[in-house]
Scaffold this motif. Structure first.
Motif, PDB file in Angstrom:
ATOM      1  N   PHE A   1      13.563  12.694   4.586  1.00 33.34           N
ATOM      2  CA  PHE A   1      12.159  12.389   4.306  1.00 33.34           C
ATOM      3  C   PHE A   1      11.596  13.174   3.123  1.00 33.34           C
ATOM      4  O   PHE A   1      10.800  12.641   2.343  1.00 33.34           O
ATOM      5  N   SER A   2      12.009  14.402   2.936  1.00 34.33           N
ATOM      6  CA  SER A   2      11.459  15.212   1.844  1.00 34.33           C
ATOM      7  C   SER A   2      11.719  14.599   0.472  1.00 34.33           C
ATOM      8  O   SER A   2      10.964  14.835  -0.467  1.00 34.33           O
ATOM      9  N   ARG A   3      12.761  13.803   0.356  1.00 33.37           N
ATOM     10  CA  ARG A   3      13.084  13.154  -0.930  1.00 33.37           C
ATOM     11  C   ARG A   3      12.293  11.873  -1.154  1.00 33.37           C
ATOM     12  O   ARG A   3      12.210  11.386  -2.277  1.00 33.37           O
ATOM     13  N   ILE A   4      11.731  11.307  -0.083  1.00 35.05           N
ATOM     14  CA  ILE A   4      11.158   9.969  -0.172  1.00 35.05           C
ATOM     15  C   ILE A   4       9.954   9.877  -1.112  1.00 35.05           C
ATOM     16  O   ILE A   4       9.891   8.949  -1.923  1.00 35.05           O
ATOM     17  N   PRO A   5       8.979  10.789  -1.091  1.00 29.75           N
ATOM     18  CA  PRO A   5       7.841  10.626  -2.012  1.00 29.75           C
ATOM     19  C   PRO A   5       8.243  10.552  -3.484  1.00 29.75           C
ATOM     20  O   PRO A   5       7.782   9.671  -4.213  1.00 29.75           O
TER      21      PRO A   5
ATOM     22  N   GLU B   1       4.252  13.036   7.129  1.00 25.88           N
ATOM     23  CA  GLU B   1       4.474  14.460   6.876  1.00 25.88           C
ATOM     24  C   GLU B   1       3.719  15.324   7.895  1.00 25.88           C
ATOM     25  O   GLU B   1       4.274  16.288   8.438  1.00 25.88           O
ATOM     26  N   CYS B   2       2.479  14.970   8.191  1.00 22.60           N
ATOM     27  CA  CYS B   2       1.696  15.710   9.196  1.00 22.60           C
ATOM     28  C   CYS B   2       2.334  15.597  10.580  1.00 22.60           C
ATOM     29  O   CYS B   2       2.391  16.582  11.327  1.00 22.60           O
TER      30      CYS B   2
ATOM     31  N   ILE C   1       5.502  15.090  11.239  1.00 23.91           N
ATOM     32  CA  ILE C   1       6.742  15.879  11.225  1.00 23.91           C
ATOM     33  C   ILE C   1       6.422  17.358  11.427  1.00 23.91           C
ATOM     34  O   ILE C   1       7.089  18.051  12.200  1.00 23.91           O
ATOM     35  N   GLU C   2       5.394  17.844  10.753  1.00 19.79           N
ATOM     36  CA  GLU C   2       5.010  19.253  10.903  1.00 19.79           C
ATOM     37  C   GLU C   2       4.562  19.547  12.331  1.00 19.79           C
ATOM     38  O   GLU C   2       4.880  20.603  12.883  1.00 19.79           O
ATOM     39  N   ALA C   3       3.840  18.623  12.939  1.00 21.18           N
ATOM     40  CA  ALA C   3       3.297  18.843  14.281  1.00 21.18           C
ATOM     41  C   ALA C   3       4.336  18.654  15.380  1.00 21.18           C
ATOM     42  O   ALA C   3       4.315  19.366  16.383  1.00 21.18           O
ATOM     43  N   ASN C   4       5.249  17.692  15.201  1.00 20.87           N
ATOM     44  CA  ASN C   4       6.199  17.373  16.271  1.00 20.87           C
ATOM     45  C   ASN C   4       7.484  16.770  15.694  1.00 20.87           C
ATOM     46  O   ASN C   4       7.734  15.573  15.833  1.00 20.87           O
ATOM     47  N   PRO C   5       8.317  17.603  15.078  1.00 16.32           N
ATOM     48  CA  PRO C   5       9.539  17.065  14.465  1.00 16.32           C
ATOM     49  C   PRO C   5      10.495  16.424  15.466  1.00 16.32           C
ATOM     50  O   PRO C   5      11.282  15.549  15.104  1.00 16.32           O
TER      51      PRO C   5
ATOM     52  N   ARG D   1       0.834  -1.213   0.000  1.00 12.36           N
ATOM     53  CA  ARG D   1       0.000   0.000   0.000  1.00 12.36           C
ATOM     54  C   ARG D   1       0.867   1.261   0.000  1.00 12.36           C
ATOM     55  O   ARG D   1       0.356   2.366   0.138  1.00 12.36           O
ATOM     56  N   HIS D   2       2.183   1.082  -0.109  1.00 14.31           N
ATOM     57  CA  HIS D   2       3.182   2.151  -0.148  1.00 14.31           C
ATOM     58  C   HIS D   2       3.270   2.914   1.168  1.00 14.31           C
ATOM     59  O   HIS D   2       3.666   4.080   1.189  1.00 14.31           O
ATOM     60  N   GLN D   3       2.936   2.243   2.258  1.00 15.87           N
ATOM     61  CA  GLN D   3       3.156   2.792   3.589  1.00 15.87           C
ATOM     62  C   GLN D   3       4.582   2.445   4.006  1.00 15.87           C
ATOM     63  O   GLN D   3       5.079   1.362   3.699  1.00 15.87           O
ATOM     64  N   LEU D   4       5.213   3.362   4.723  1.00 20.23           N
ATOM     65  CA  LEU D   4       6.594   3.180   5.159  1.00 20.23           C
ATOM     66  C   LEU D   4       6.642   2.466   6.496  1.00 20.23           C
ATOM     67  O   LEU D   4       5.910   2.823   7.425  1.00 20.23           O
TER      68      LEU D   4
END
Length: 177
Positions: A163-167, A145-146, A148-152, A42-45
């Motif tokens: 992570f930004s390169r992964i998608p 991604e959500c 990371i934005e909420a609690n890096p 399902r392309h989940q990491l």
């Protein structure tokens, strides 16, 4: 037990020597590393939470596994070895990209690494080594991604960096399968 040595490299990933792993991290010297990202169908990491007593970044969420090749060990062999040691998964990994980073850690150590990043797709469930990780989960890239934005601060510094390169790399990887 003898000290684990890692491969020192120059900026082009050419070996320049070897040194004990902890000394390399204390001195912040550039060395070779591996990073593994396993996705399900399902392309989940597959994420792991590093064991709380790890020498750095304990209790933080990160990519599926990471580590260092031994001297005279290929990066693919090291990546597959660490995946088996940490997550109990025996998969054939594919090289996807390389990058270099220099990240100071909160405990005075430095992750100055030339990283070889590998991917695999598998629906096998991990059997984690509790000395390495204390929890695992599959999450979508959008969910991560959500988070990371909420609690890096709940993620390792190298995971935040890559992570930004992964998608885009995952899309390219899937297209080549």
């Amino acid at each position: 037990m003898s000290a684990i040595e890692v491969i020192l490299v120059d900026s082009q990933d050419r070996p320049t020597g070897k040194m004990e792993k902890m000394k390399v991290h204390e001195k912040g010297l550039l060395h070779r590393a591996i990073t593994v990202y396993v996705f399900n169908s399902r392309h989940q990491l597959l994420l792991q939470r590093r064991a709380s007593d790890k020498y750095h970044c304990g209790g933080l969420w990160s990519n599926t596994t990471c580590g260092h090749p031994y001297p005279q060990e290929s990066t693919r062999d090291a990546a597959e070895r660490r995946l088996s040691e940490e997550m109990g998964l025996n998969l054939t990994l594919q090289p996807v990209f390389e990058l270099s980073y220099n990240l100071p850690l909160s405990n005075g150590l430095t992750e100055h690494e030339y990283g070889h990043v590998y991917f695999a797709i598998s629906d096998e469930q991990p059997v984690i080594n509790l000395e390495e990780a204390d929890e695992w989960r599959y999450s979508s890239l959008a969910e991560i991604e959500c988070e990371i934005e909420a609690n890096p601060a709940q993620f390792t510094p190298w995971f935040l960096l890559t992570f930004s390169r992964i998608p885009s790399e995952l899309a390219r990887f899937i297209a080549q399968q």
